[in-house]
Each structure stands twice: as structure tokens, then as C-alpha cells.
Design a protein around this motif. Sequence first.
Motif, short mmCIF file in Angstrom:
data_model
loop_
_atom_site.label_atom_id
_atom_site.label_comp_id
_atom_site.label_asym_id
_atom_site.label_seq_id
_atom_site.Cartn_x
_atom_site.Cartn_y
_atom_site.Cartn_z
N ASN A 149 0.77 -1.24 0.35
CA ASN A 149 -0.03 0.18 -0.08
C ASN A 149 1.02 1.22 0.16
OD1 ASN A 149 -2.45 -0.62 -0.45
ND2 ASN A 149 -2.77 -1.87 2.14
N THR A 150 1.86 1.13 0.20
CA THR A 150 2.79 2.50 -0.97
C THR A 150 2.58 3.22 -1.72
OG1 THR A 150 4.85 0.85 -1.00
CG2 THR A 150 4.73 1.46 1.33
N TYR A 151 3.55 3.24 -3.03
CA TYR A 151 3.43 4.05 -4.20
C TYR A 151 4.51 4.23 -4.59
CZ TYR A 151 -1.41 5.12 -3.55
OH TYR A 151 -3.03 5.06 -3.36
N THR A 152 4.91 3.40 -5.32
CA THR A 152 5.82 4.13 -6.38
C THR A 152 5.28 5.11 -7.37
OG1 THR A 152 6.97 1.38 -6.42
CG2 THR A 152 7.23 2.90 -8.49
N VAL A 153 6.74 5.59 -7.74
CA VAL A 153 5.68 7.20 -8.41
C VAL A 153 7.34 7.22 -9.10
CG1 VAL A 153 5.46 9.63 -7.60
CG2 VAL A 153 5.52 8.05 -5.69
N SER A 154 6.93 7.60 -10.11
CA SER A 154 7.44 7.64 -11.48
C SER A 154 7.39 9.59 -11.68
CB SER A 154 7.78 7.18 -12.87
OG SER A 154 7.97 5.92 -12.72
N LEU A 155 8.79 10.69 -11.99
CA LEU A 155 8.82 11.79 -11.52
C LEU A 155 9.31 12.38 -13.01
CD1 LEU A 155 7.10 14.58 -10.51
CD2 LEU A 155 9.59 14.95 -9.67
N ARG A 156 8.38 13.29 -13.63
CA ARG A 156 9.38 14.09 -15.25
C ARG A 156 9.14 15.57 -15.31
NH1 ARG A 156 10.50 9.35 -14.88
NH2 ARG A 156 10.65 7.64 -16.18
N ALA A 157 10.23 15.46 -14.78
CA ALA A 157 10.04 17.58 -14.81
C ALA A 157 9.45 18.01 -16.40
CB ALA A 157 11.53 17.70 -14.83
N PRO A 158 9.07 18.85 -16.08
CA PRO A 158 8.80 19.84 -18.06
C PRO A 158 9.85 19.87 -18.60
CG PRO A 158 8.40 21.41 -15.88
CD PRO A 158 9.19 20.32 -15.40
N LEU A 159 9.99 19.28 -19.78
CA LEU A 159 11.24 19.53 -20.62
C LEU A 159 11.13 20.84 -21.77
CD1 LEU A 159 9.55 16.64 -22.92
CD2 LEU A 159 10.53 16.60 -21.63
N VAL A 160 10.69 20.97 -20.59
CA VAL A 160 11.27 22.82 -21.61
C VAL A 160 11.97 23.21 -19.76
CG1 VAL A 160 9.49 23.71 -22.42
CG2 VAL A 160 9.47 23.80 -20.07
N ASN A 161 11.92 22.85 -18.47
CA ASN A 161 12.62 22.52 -17.49
C ASN A 161 12.88 21.53 -17.13
OD1 ASN A 161 13.88 24.44 -15.47
ND2 ASN A 161 12.56 24.59 -14.59
N LYS A 162 14.40 21.17 -17.73
CA LYS A 162 14.43 19.71 -17.48
C LYS A 162 15.70 19.79 -16.14
CE LYS A 162 16.29 17.67 -20.96
NZ LYS A 162 16.23 16.70 -22.23
N GLN A 163 14.67 20.18 -15.44
CA GLN A 163 15.46 20.67 -13.60
C GLN A 163 14.89 19.57 -12.17
OE1 GLN A 163 18.83 21.12 -14.02
NE2 GLN A 163 18.63 21.57 -15.98
N GLY A 164 15.29 19.35 -11.61
CA GLY A 164 14.53 19.49 -10.36
C GLY A 164 13.64 17.87 -9.61
N ALA A 165 13.89 17.28 -10.73
CA ALA A 165 13.31 15.84 -10.49
C ALA A 165 13.61 15.17 -8.98
CB ALA A 165 13.04 15.22 -11.77
N GLY A 166 14.88 14.94 -9.25
CA GLY A 166 16.32 14.08 -8.46
C GLY A 166 16.34 14.70 -7.35
N ASP A 167 16.12 16.39 -7.55
CA ASP A 167 15.93 17.27 -5.93
C ASP A 167 14.81 16.96 -5.31
OD1 ASP A 167 18.51 17.68 -6.35
OD2 ASP A 167 18.36 19.87 -7.47
N ILE A 168 13.69 16.93 -6.12
CA ILE A 168 12.38 16.96 -5.47
C ILE A 168 12.72 14.79 -4.75
CG2 ILE A 168 9.72 16.49 -5.82
CD1 ILE A 168 10.34 18.96 -8.14
N CYS A 169 12.48 14.09 -5.45
CA CYS A 169 12.61 13.09 -4.87
C CYS A 169 13.34 12.43 -4.42
CB CYS A 169 12.26 11.77 -6.40
SG CYS A 169 11.54 12.25 -7.44
N SER A 170 14.63 13.05 -4.20
CA SER A 170 15.44 12.65 -3.05
C SER A 170 15.17 13.35 -1.23
CB SER A 170 16.89 13.47 -3.31
OG SER A 170 17.47 12.46 -4.28
N GLN A 171 14.01 14.19 -1.09
CA GLN A 171 13.60 13.75 -0.18
C GLN A 171 12.80 13.71 0.52
OE1 GLN A 171 11.11 18.14 -0.95
NE2 GLN A 171 12.61 18.78 -2.28
N PHE A 172 12.27 12.45 0.15
CA PHE A 172 11.44 11.30 0.02
C PHE A 172 12.55 9.84 0.51
CE2 PHE A 172 8.63 14.42 -1.57
CZ PHE A 172 7.87 14.59 -0.63
#
Length: 326
Positions: A271-294
Motif C-alpha cells: 500500500n505504498t506507491y512507486t512514483v515516477s516523476l518527469r520534470a517539464p521538458l522546457v525546464n529539465k531540472q529538479g526531479a532528482g532533488d524533489i524525489c530525494s526529499q523522500f
Amino acid sequence: MNYDVFNGDADGIIALLQLQLANPTSTVKITGVKRDIALLQQVVEKTNAQGKSIDDSVIRVLDLSMEKNKDALNTLLADGGNITYIDHHRAGDVPEHVNLQAHIDLDANTCTALIVDKLLAGKFHYWAICAAFGDNLIAKATTLAKLAGLNDNECKHLETLGTLINYNGYGSHIDDLHFHPARLYELLLAYSSPFDAIKEGDSPYYILQKLYNQDHSKAVNTKAFYDTERLTAFELPDETWARRISGVFGNELANINPNKAHAIFTINTDNTYTVSLRAPLVNKQGAGDICSQFATGGGRAAAAGVNALPKEKIKDFLAAVEVYYG
């Protein structure tokens, strides 16, 4: 004994494919599902179990975050292993050691197979382009394909093959996958060019294409549960087809709407979730930083994920994405 340790997605498989085509070498292959990235520890465990020294062993590590493998890396270096590390994910502090050759490039518009392509002076350039397509570097791959003189139809074939190899890597467990990544690598090693695989009617290209279409048809009927100007999020069920399609479905959504971030939540058996996050292609930054908060999260700037996000953290995750891209 020598080792190849590589991500089970298109980038990891094709990075190794190029190296082996250029210089065939007998190695023990260590890989897994795409999200199984702390793989270098398996080399430590294997050598300990066998009571053998790693001294003078050659170890190649491909498309795996050095940050997530730092302890095992330091152990193997201290024991005398010779390590070539090629990657484009978060690395942390790269150790300075005479036995470590690190080729790390964190540019959001590159991938491990493209780094290998440069090291090999473009010897298997079509395979590298195929990997870039598979890693959702569509604009970069298309530019490289055009510079290589490929037509639109050839570009589309490389994009499809790259996507299919990447699709095969997604799952919670090896049993979710159609091919074990090591087996898929072995099958593709028979082709010096991706176009040879595309020409052969019983190659993995056509097997995976049929299976991908079945899974994709289920995903496209899913409705978003969260949708704002900055982020669209979908929830997929605890089923094997959903675990297989989650990553490439996220890539597809990002390409359709490049101004927004996209998240795919797939329910796990606990009952946890696997999450796949994609940054906006016009701003391909931040996805790793966001997910690393968890906890259990990580990745690179353009694409990242969380392996086991508790249900009560979903709102926090959505909020973190909104704040970052706000």
C-alpha cells in the motif's frame, strides 16, 4: 574475475552493448529492474561469499548513481579493484583514487550511452542514439540522428526500439519483466547496429512491441487524479502491466505536454506507491532533488522517482513538485 554492473534500462544495456561490441570481454553481469540501482554491493557480497580477492579485478559500472553506491565503491577500491564508472545521475563527492576512472556528466541532455559514445569516438553511434531515445532525450536524439544522416522513418524506428528496451526495465521485481535485462542484453549483442535488430522479424524489437502495445492500451484509459497548470498525476493499480508501463507512460505524457511536470503513482503490494516523476521538458531540472526529499527517492534532474512513498506522503509529494516549479 571481472564484472559489468549496469542498469537494466535502455541506457544501461546499450552503454554496455557498445563497450562489448568494441572490445568483447568475459565478465560477470550484474543488473536488475530499472529502479534497482544499489547494485555494486552485489560485487562485494559475491567476492566475500567466494572468499576471493577483488585485487586487480576490472569492474565497469554503467548508468547507476555513484551516490547510491558510494559505500560499495569505497570498499572495492580499498580492496584493490580497478573501476571504470560511467554515469549521468547524482554522484555526490567523487572519490580521488588511482584505481578509479570516473566519467560522470550530469548534463540533463546526456545519458550514459552518449558518454560511452564519446569514449568510443562514435564507433556504434546508432546504438547510442537509440539509447538516448529510450532515455527520453527525444530532442537530443533527433538532432544526433539528423546529423548522422538518418531519415524520419529511421529516426522513428530507433525511437521505438529505445522505448521498448526501456519499457522492459520497469517493474518491482524481475518477474514483472518480459526479459531479464541480462538476457535482453545478450540477445541485442547479436546486432552490431540497431537497424539489424529492426530488420529481423523474430528479434526482441517485435516481441516487445506487441507486449508494449497491450500494456499501453490500458494506461491511456487512465484518468488523472490531480491536474494543475504545473503538474498532472495519475494513479495506476497494483498490477504487473501497470508496473511495466509506468515509466514510459510518464515519458509519453511529458512529450505531449512539455510545459508541465508529470507523476505516475503505482500502488505497491504494501500500500505504498512507486512514483515516477518527469520534470517539464522546457525546464529539465529538479526531479532528482524533489524525489530525494523522500525516503527511497532519487534520480536525475529530468527524471526521478520514489520506490515506496507512504500514502500519507502523497500530498507532501505533490506540494513539493508544485513549490519547485511554482
